[in-house]
Design a protein around this motif. Structure first.
Motif, PDB file in Angstrom:
ATOM      1  N   THR A   1      64.064  85.850 144.212  1.00 17.57           N
ATOM      2  CA  THR A   1      64.258  84.316 144.045  1.00 17.57           C
ATOM      3  C   THR A   1      65.584  84.120 143.234  1.00 17.57           C
ATOM      4  O   THR A   1      66.232  83.407 143.564  1.00 17.57           O
ATOM      5  CB  THR A   1      63.089  83.579 143.614  1.00 17.57           C
ATOM      6  N   LEU A   2      65.599  84.596 141.949  1.00 10.26           N
ATOM      7  CA  LEU A   2      66.650  84.529 141.120  1.00 10.26           C
ATOM      8  C   LEU A   2      67.880  84.971 141.732  1.00 10.26           C
ATOM      9  O   LEU A   2      68.835  84.454 141.489  1.00 10.26           O
ATOM     10  CB  LEU A   2      66.431  85.316 139.807  1.00 10.26           C
ATOM     11  N   ALA A   3      67.812  86.048 142.515  1.00  4.01           N
ATOM     12  CA  ALA A   3      69.032  86.460 143.372  1.00  4.01           C
ATOM     13  C   ALA A   3      69.657  85.485 144.114  1.00  4.01           C
ATOM     14  O   ALA A   3      70.784  85.581 144.401  1.00  4.01           O
ATOM     15  CB  ALA A   3      68.682  87.980 143.851  1.00  4.01           C
ATOM     16  N   MET A   4      68.519  84.857 144.861  1.00  2.20           N
ATOM     17  CA  MET A   4      69.220  83.819 145.833  1.00  2.20           C
ATOM     18  C   MET A   4      69.945  82.955 145.154  1.00  2.20           C
ATOM     19  O   MET A   4      71.028  82.269 145.675  1.00  2.20           O
ATOM     20  CB  MET A   4      68.070  83.328 146.567  1.00  2.20           C
ATOM     21  N   GLY A   5      69.388  82.376 144.051  1.00  2.00           N
ATOM     22  CA  GLY A   5      70.019  81.321 143.189  1.00  2.00           C
ATOM     23  C   GLY A   5      71.228  81.849 142.780  1.00  2.00           C
ATOM     24  O   GLY A   5      72.569  81.124 142.491  1.00  2.00           O
ATOM     25  N   CYS A   6      71.545  83.118 142.247  1.00  2.00           N
ATOM     26  CA  CYS A   6      72.775  83.570 141.475  1.00  2.00           C
ATOM     27  C   CYS A   6      73.666  83.690 142.758  1.00  2.00           C
ATOM     28  O   CYS A   6      74.929  83.475 142.454  1.00  2.00           O
ATOM     29  CB  CYS A   6      72.459  85.065 140.863  1.00  2.00           C
ATOM     30  N   GLN A   7      73.219  84.237 143.952  1.00  2.00           N
ATOM     31  CA  GLN A   7      74.199  84.472 144.898  1.00  2.00           C
ATOM     32  C   GLN A   7      74.893  82.983 145.453  1.00  2.00           C
ATOM     33  O   GLN A   7      76.150  83.070 145.596  1.00  2.00           O
ATOM     34  CB  GLN A   7      73.533  85.274 146.186  1.00  2.00           C
ATOM     35  N   ALA A   8      74.142  81.913 145.458  1.00  2.00           N
ATOM     36  CA  ALA A   8      74.540  80.710 145.631  1.00  2.00           C
ATOM     37  C   ALA A   8      75.827  80.278 144.840  1.00  2.00           C
ATOM     38  O   ALA A   8      76.938  79.603 144.871  1.00  2.00           O
ATOM     39  CB  ALA A   8      73.512  79.753 145.945  1.00  2.00           C
ATOM     40  N   CYS A   9      75.480  80.572 143.481  1.00  2.00           N
ATOM     41  CA  CYS A   9      76.348  80.295 142.409  1.00  2.00           C
ATOM     42  C   CYS A   9      77.437  80.982 142.342  1.00  2.00           C
ATOM     43  O   CYS A   9      78.594  80.611 142.233  1.00  2.00           O
ATOM     44  CB  CYS A   9      75.518  80.325 140.931  1.00  2.00           C
ATOM     45  N   PHE A  10      77.172  82.226 142.588  1.00  2.00           N
ATOM     46  CA  PHE A  10      78.540  83.258 142.671  1.00  2.00           C
ATOM     47  C   PHE A  10      79.381  82.639 143.957  1.00  2.00           C
ATOM     48  O   PHE A  10      80.776  82.867 143.699  1.00  2.00           O
ATOM     49  CB  PHE A  10      78.355  84.849 142.795  1.00  2.00           C
TER      50      PHE A  10
END
Ligand SMILES: [Zn+2]
Length: 233
Positions: free
Chosen positions: A86-95
């Motif tokens: 889940t964190l990966a999905m949020g981080c990818q959106a931010c990147f």
């Protein structure tokens, strides 16, 4: 079919060619299995592989590709580790949003991905992060536990009311939106709220179809960026 994704586990056995994992290692697994041979997989875009299938983890043992198992550091518990995907999905959106210290980030939705995107944006050092959504209880928890700025709006609210609340929070219009609740309403809201030359990341859908005003996007020169699932995070 075995149900359950977002899982951690212990390595019980490894194949003879696996050298980065050892028996007893604590790992978090990416649950989506891509084909590995299509054009997208070859380009590293395995999140949009057309032949994606999911491995479930509600089982005592599961066979899983070693390259999709990531060893957890000692500081991360097994429960926390389950949130890595889940964190990966949020981080990818931010990147994908290219967040910087000048970013005023409007996050729409109160899903776990929305919260993880807010955490990542804060960690990157965004100027201001605000989460807007319709779920009062979720927003209260986000406010209480994380202290983030929140906006509650009614699903039937007029655009003008929500836009006024957005402007009041930022004291200017945001220059980045991460939409984790894509509907026609939230897409139009994001486009109306954003400054010209902003970025709008499409991260999670709430409705199956979301039409919005392409002319507004063109006239404001807004960059629409899809962030589907996650890859290489
Ligand atoms: Zn593929």
């Amino acid at each position: 079919m075995t149900l359950g994704h977002d899982a951690t586990g212990y390595v019980d056995r490894v194949g003879s060619s696996v050298h980065h994992l050892h028996v007893g290692d604590r790992v978090v697994m990416e649950s989506a299995l891509s084909c590995g041979i299509c054009d997208y997989c070859k380009r590293g875009l395995y999140n949009i592989c057309a032949d994606l299938i999911y491995n479930g983890f509600l089982a005592s043992y599961q066979t899983h590709p070693a390259d999709l198992c990531h060893r957890l550091p000692d500081s991360i518990g097994m429960d926390e580790g389950t949130l890595a995907q889940t964190l990966a999905m949020g981080c990818q959106a931010c990147f994908k949003a290219d967040i910087s210290p000048t970013s005023n980030v409007l996050i729409i939705g109160t899903t776990p991905t929305a919260v993880s995107a807010a955490m990542c944006a804060m960690a990157i050092g965004a100027k201001k992060v605000t989460i807007a959504g319709t779920m009062d209880s979720a927003l209260e928890m986000i406010d209480r536990e994380l202290g983030y700025h929140t906006i509650h709006y009614d699903a039937n609210a007029l655009f003008g009311e929500v836009l006024e609340a957005v402007y009041c929070k930022f004291q200017e219009w945001p220059n980045c939106a991460i939409n984790c609740a894509i509907t026609p309403m939230t897409m139009n809201l994001a486009v109306m709220a954003l400054q010209p030359c902003s970025v709008c990341v499409l991260a999670e859908c709430e409705s199956e179809c979301a039409s919005f005003n392409a002319l507004d996007i063109l006239m404001k020169n807004i960059r629409l960026v899809p962030s589907f699932r996650s890859a290489n995070m």
